[in-house]
Design a protein around this motif. Structure first.
Motif, mmCIF file in Angstrom:
data_model
loop_
_atom_site.group_PDB
_atom_site.id
_atom_site.type_symbol
_atom_site.label_atom_id
_atom_site.label_comp_id
_atom_site.label_asym_id
_atom_site.label_seq_id
_atom_site.Cartn_x
_atom_site.Cartn_y
_atom_site.Cartn_z
ATOM 1 N N GLU A 90 -28.979 10.677 8.663
ATOM 2 C CA GLU A 90 -30.245 11.408 8.614
ATOM 3 C C GLU A 90 -30.353 12.335 7.402
ATOM 4 O OE1 GLU A 90 -32.360 10.427 10.687
ATOM 5 O OE2 GLU A 90 -30.988 9.378 12.028
ATOM 6 N N PRO A 91 -31.570 12.467 6.845
ATOM 7 C CA PRO A 91 -31.781 13.469 5.786
ATOM 8 C C PRO A 91 -31.575 14.876 6.343
ATOM 9 C CG PRO A 91 -33.802 12.190 6.205
ATOM 10 C CD PRO A 91 -32.788 11.747 7.206
ATOM 11 N N THR A 92 -31.240 15.827 5.487
ATOM 12 C CA THR A 92 -31.002 17.194 5.976
ATOM 13 C C THR A 92 -32.183 18.123 5.748
ATOM 14 O OG1 THR A 92 -30.131 17.951 3.873
ATOM 15 C CG2 THR A 92 -28.537 17.079 5.456
ATOM 16 N N GLY A 93 -32.952 17.891 4.694
ATOM 17 C CA GLY A 93 -33.988 18.853 4.318
ATOM 18 C C GLY A 93 -33.397 20.041 3.585
ATOM 19 N N ASP A 94 -32.064 20.080 3.457
ATOM 20 C CA ASP A 94 -31.402 21.177 2.734
ATOM 21 C C ASP A 94 -30.953 20.669 1.372
ATOM 22 O OD1 ASP A 94 -31.604 22.676 5.108
ATOM 23 O OD2 ASP A 94 -29.719 21.811 5.840
ATOM 24 N N SER A 95 -30.446 21.597 0.538
ATOM 25 C CA SER A 95 -30.024 21.178 -0.796
ATOM 26 C C SER A 95 -28.728 20.360 -0.706
ATOM 27 C CB SER A 95 -29.833 22.394 -1.695
ATOM 28 O OG SER A 95 -28.807 23.183 -1.162
ATOM 29 N N PHE A 96 -28.408 19.658 -1.827
ATOM 30 C CA PHE A 96 -27.297 18.695 -1.804
ATOM 31 C C PHE A 96 -25.949 19.319 -1.510
ATOM 32 C CE2 PHE A 96 -27.774 19.858 -6.313
ATOM 33 C CZ PHE A 96 -26.464 20.206 -6.635
ATOM 34 N N VAL A 111 -33.805 5.738 -0.320
ATOM 35 C CA VAL A 111 -35.199 6.107 -0.036
ATOM 36 C C VAL A 111 -35.259 7.410 0.775
ATOM 37 C CG1 VAL A 111 -37.309 5.450 1.202
ATOM 38 C CG2 VAL A 111 -36.114 3.764 -0.201
ATOM 39 N N THR A 112 -34.378 7.539 1.792
ATOM 40 C CA THR A 112 -34.501 8.708 2.679
ATOM 41 C C THR A 112 -33.823 9.956 2.123
ATOM 42 O OG1 THR A 112 -32.576 7.985 3.971
ATOM 43 C CG2 THR A 112 -34.740 7.331 4.791
ATOM 44 N N CYS A 113 -32.730 9.786 1.343
ATOM 45 C CA CYS A 113 -31.980 10.969 0.872
ATOM 46 C C CYS A 113 -31.559 10.912 -0.589
ATOM 47 C CB CYS A 113 -30.691 11.185 1.659
ATOM 48 S SG CYS A 113 -30.579 10.566 3.309
ATOM 49 N N GLY A 114 -31.944 9.875 -1.330
ATOM 50 C CA GLY A 114 -31.425 9.691 -2.690
ATOM 51 C C GLY A 114 -31.811 10.784 -3.668
ATOM 52 N N MET A 115 -32.971 11.439 -3.419
ATOM 53 C CA MET A 115 -33.424 12.496 -4.319
ATOM 54 C C MET A 115 -33.332 13.846 -3.586
ATOM 55 S SD MET A 115 -34.087 10.557 -6.915
ATOM 56 C CE MET A 115 -35.085 11.420 -8.130
ATOM 57 N N TYR A 116 -32.365 13.912 -2.680
ATOM 58 C CA TYR A 116 -32.118 15.122 -1.889
ATOM 59 C C TYR A 116 -33.366 15.579 -1.156
ATOM 60 C CZ TYR A 116 -28.009 14.861 -4.704
ATOM 61 O OH TYR A 116 -26.893 14.412 -5.313
ATOM 62 N N ASN A 117 -33.594 16.903 -1.144
ATOM 63 C CA ASN A 117 -34.751 17.388 -0.396
ATOM 64 C C ASN A 117 -36.045 17.248 -1.209
ATOM 65 O OD1 ASN A 117 -33.411 19.280 -1.896
ATOM 66 N ND2 ASN A 117 -34.080 21.037 -0.710
ATOM 67 N N GLY A 118 -35.976 16.410 -2.268
ATOM 68 C CA GLY A 118 -37.191 15.989 -2.966
ATOM 69 C C GLY A 118 -37.487 14.525 -2.644
ATOM 70 N N SER A 119 -36.770 13.958 -1.675
ATOM 71 C CA SER A 119 -36.888 12.516 -1.403
ATOM 72 C C SER A 119 -38.258 12.136 -0.837
ATOM 73 C CB SER A 119 -35.788 12.050 -0.434
ATOM 74 O OG SER A 119 -34.522 12.221 -1.026
ATOM 75 N N GLU A 153 -41.198 13.664 -1.362
ATOM 76 C CA GLU A 153 -42.165 13.740 -2.460
ATOM 77 C C GLU A 153 -42.000 12.545 -3.411
ATOM 78 O OE1 GLU A 153 -42.100 17.750 -4.024
ATOM 79 O OE2 GLU A 153 -42.984 17.032 -5.899
ATOM 80 N N PHE A 154 -40.744 12.209 -3.701
ATOM 81 C CA PHE A 154 -40.466 11.084 -4.604
ATOM 82 C C PHE A 154 -40.948 9.776 -3.985
ATOM 83 C CE2 PHE A 154 -37.848 7.819 -6.612
ATOM 84 C CZ PHE A 154 -37.858 8.195 -7.949
ATOM 85 N N ALA A 155 -40.770 9.621 -2.659
ATOM 86 C CA ALA A 155 -41.217 8.394 -1.991
ATOM 87 C C ALA A 155 -42.739 8.270 -2.087
ATOM 88 C CB ALA A 155 -40.767 8.382 -0.539
ATOM 89 N N ILE A 156 -43.418 9.396 -2.005
ATOM 90 C CA ILE A 156 -44.880 9.366 -2.104
ATOM 91 C C ILE A 156 -45.329 9.129 -3.546
ATOM 92 C CG2 ILE A 156 -46.932 10.859 -1.953
ATOM 93 C CD1 ILE A 156 -45.705 11.920 0.693
ATOM 94 N N ASP A 157 -44.703 9.816 -4.490
ATOM 95 C CA ASP A 157 -45.162 9.743 -5.881
ATOM 96 C C ASP A 157 -44.654 8.524 -6.644
ATOM 97 O OD1 ASP A 157 -46.539 12.059 -5.540
ATOM 98 O OD2 ASP A 157 -44.974 13.356 -6.363
#
Ligand code: GLN
Length: 313
Positions: free
Chosen positions: A95-101, A244-252, A254-258
Motif C-alpha cells: 500500500e502507498p503511505t501518503g508520507d515522504s519516502f 503507478v501507486t508509489c513510484g513517485m512517492y507521495n506525488g504518485s 498527481e503524477f498518475a493524473i498528469d
C-alpha cells in the motif's frame, strides 16, 4: 501497438526541454546525501527507446548519475525471483503511505510493523535483506549484474563517492533498519543490509540505460533484442503496479493524473518511465520538487504525455 510520432517528438522536444529547464530553479538539488548536492540543478537529459530499436535523445543525456530509488524497482523483482511472492510480501506491504519516502512514521502506527511498500526506504531496506548471496559482495554483484543486463550490457558501475557519502550520512536509514530489526523483520545484521542498500542506490546510469531498462519492463520482462525472458511476467506486473501507486512517492497520485504512466524517481533527479508494449524512457534533472521528484523531469513527461495522449487512464 501504435507507432510513436517520432517526427512530432523530434520537432517539439527542444522547446519542451527548454520550458522544463526553465522551472528547475523552483526546485532544489538533494543535499541530505552530501555528494548529491554537487549536481548541476539546470541539467536536463531525456532518452526514449522504442521496442523496434528506434530512439531519440536530447539535452544532457550523456550525463551519468546514481540510480538512487529507481534501483528499488529492480531489487524488488530480484528479491521476488530469489524468494517468491509469499515470502517477500510477508515482510513488506502493498500500500502507498501518503508520507515522504524516508518516513518511518507508520512502522509504529500500524500492526504488523512491516513497511507499507517496497519503494519507500524502509521497504527497500527490507528488500535488500532478501537478495540471495553468500556475502554482501556477492549480493551487490548480483544486483549490479542484473541491472546491467537489463540496461543491455555488463554490470553497472558503483559510484564509490556517493556510496561513502550515503553510508556516512544515512542516520535515518540506519535508525529504520534498527527499528525493523526490533520488529523482527530484518534477518541479517543492520550494517550488512545497509551496505547492500546504499550500494544499489549508488549504481551509475545514464538516460539511455534507464530507457533500456524501462523498455524491458514495458515488454513485460523480455529482452528487446534477443526476446529472451529476463524477468517472470508476474513480477514485472507487480513492479509496474507499484510504480503507478508509489513510484513517485507521495506525488504518485498527481503524477498518475498528469502523466499517467508507470514511473520511478530517485533523489539524484532520475526518472524511469514506460509506455507499455511500446517504449522505455529515461530522464534526469537534479532539481527536485517537494516530493523528491525531478521538477523539470516531471514537467517534461507531463508535456509529452498530454501532447501525445500517452496516459494509460
Ligand atoms: N528517494 C530516493 O532516491 C532515496 C534513496 C536514497 N539512497 C536514500 O536512502 O535516502
Amino acid at each position: 501497438m501504435n507507432e510513436l510520432n517520432w517526427n512530432a517528438i523530434n520537432a517539439g522536444l527542444p522547446r519542451w526541454m527548454e520550458e522544463a529547464r526553465g522551472i528547475a530553479p523552483l526546485g532544489k538539488v538533494a543535499s541530505y546525501i552530501p555528494e548529491l548536492s554537487k549536481a548541476d540543478p539546470e541539467a536536463l537529459g531525456f532518452h526514449i527507446l522504442a521496442a523496434d530499436g528506434k530512439s531519440l535523445s536530447a539535452g544532457d543525456c550523456g550525463q551519468r548519475f546514481t540510480m538512487q530509488s529507481i534501483s528499488k524497482v529492480f531489487t524488488l523483482m530480484l528479491a521476488l525471483m530469489d524468494n517468491g511472492e509469499e515470502r517477500v510480501f510477508s515482510k513488506v506491504g502493498m500500500e502507498p503511505t501518503g508520507d515522504s519516502f524516508n518516513s518511518m512514521l507508520k512502522l509504529e502506527l500500524v500492526q504488523p510493523g512491516i513497511p507499507f511498500n517496497p519503494l519507500i526506504n524502509a521497504g527497500a531496506i527490507v528488500i535488500s535483506s532478501l537478495i540471495a548471496g553468500s556475502s554482501n559482495e556477492e549480493k551487490s554483484e548480483r544486483i549490479a549484474a542484473f541491472l546491467g543486463r537489463l540496461a543491455g550490457g555488463g554490470p553497472l558501475e558503483l559510484d564509490e563517492a556517493t556510496y561513502r557519502s550515503e553510508s556516512s550520512s544515512g542516520h535515518l536509514n540506519r535508525s529504520m533498519a534498527y527499528f525493523l530489526t526490533d520488529n523482527g523483520v530484518l534477518e541479517s545484521a543492520v550494517e550488512d543490509v545497509l551496505e547492500v542498500y546504499f550500494k544499489h542506490c549508488s549504481l551509475l546510469v545514464d538516460c539511455g540505460q534507464l530507457a533500456r531498462m524501462a523498455l524491458v519492463l514495458s515488454l513485460d520482462g523480455l529482452d528487446p533484442v534477443s526476446g529472451e525472458r529476463l524477468i517472470p511476467r508476474r513480477f514485472v506486473q507487480i513492479a509496474k503496479t507499484f510504480m503507478v501507486t508509489c513510484g513517485m512517492y507521495n506525488g504518485s497520485g498527481e503524477f498518475a493524473i498528469d502523466v499517467g504512466l508507470p514511473a520511478k524517481s530517485g533523489v539524484s533527479g532520475g526518472i524511469l518511465a514506460l509506455l507499455p508494449g511500446r517504449a522505455g524512457i529515461g530522464v534526469v534533472g537534479p532539481s527536485l520538487n517537494r516530493h523528491g521528484n525531478s521538477i523539470a523531469g516531471v514537467h517534461l513527461l507531463e508535456t509529452l504525455s498530454k501532447e501525445f495522449d500517452w496516459s494509460l487512464f
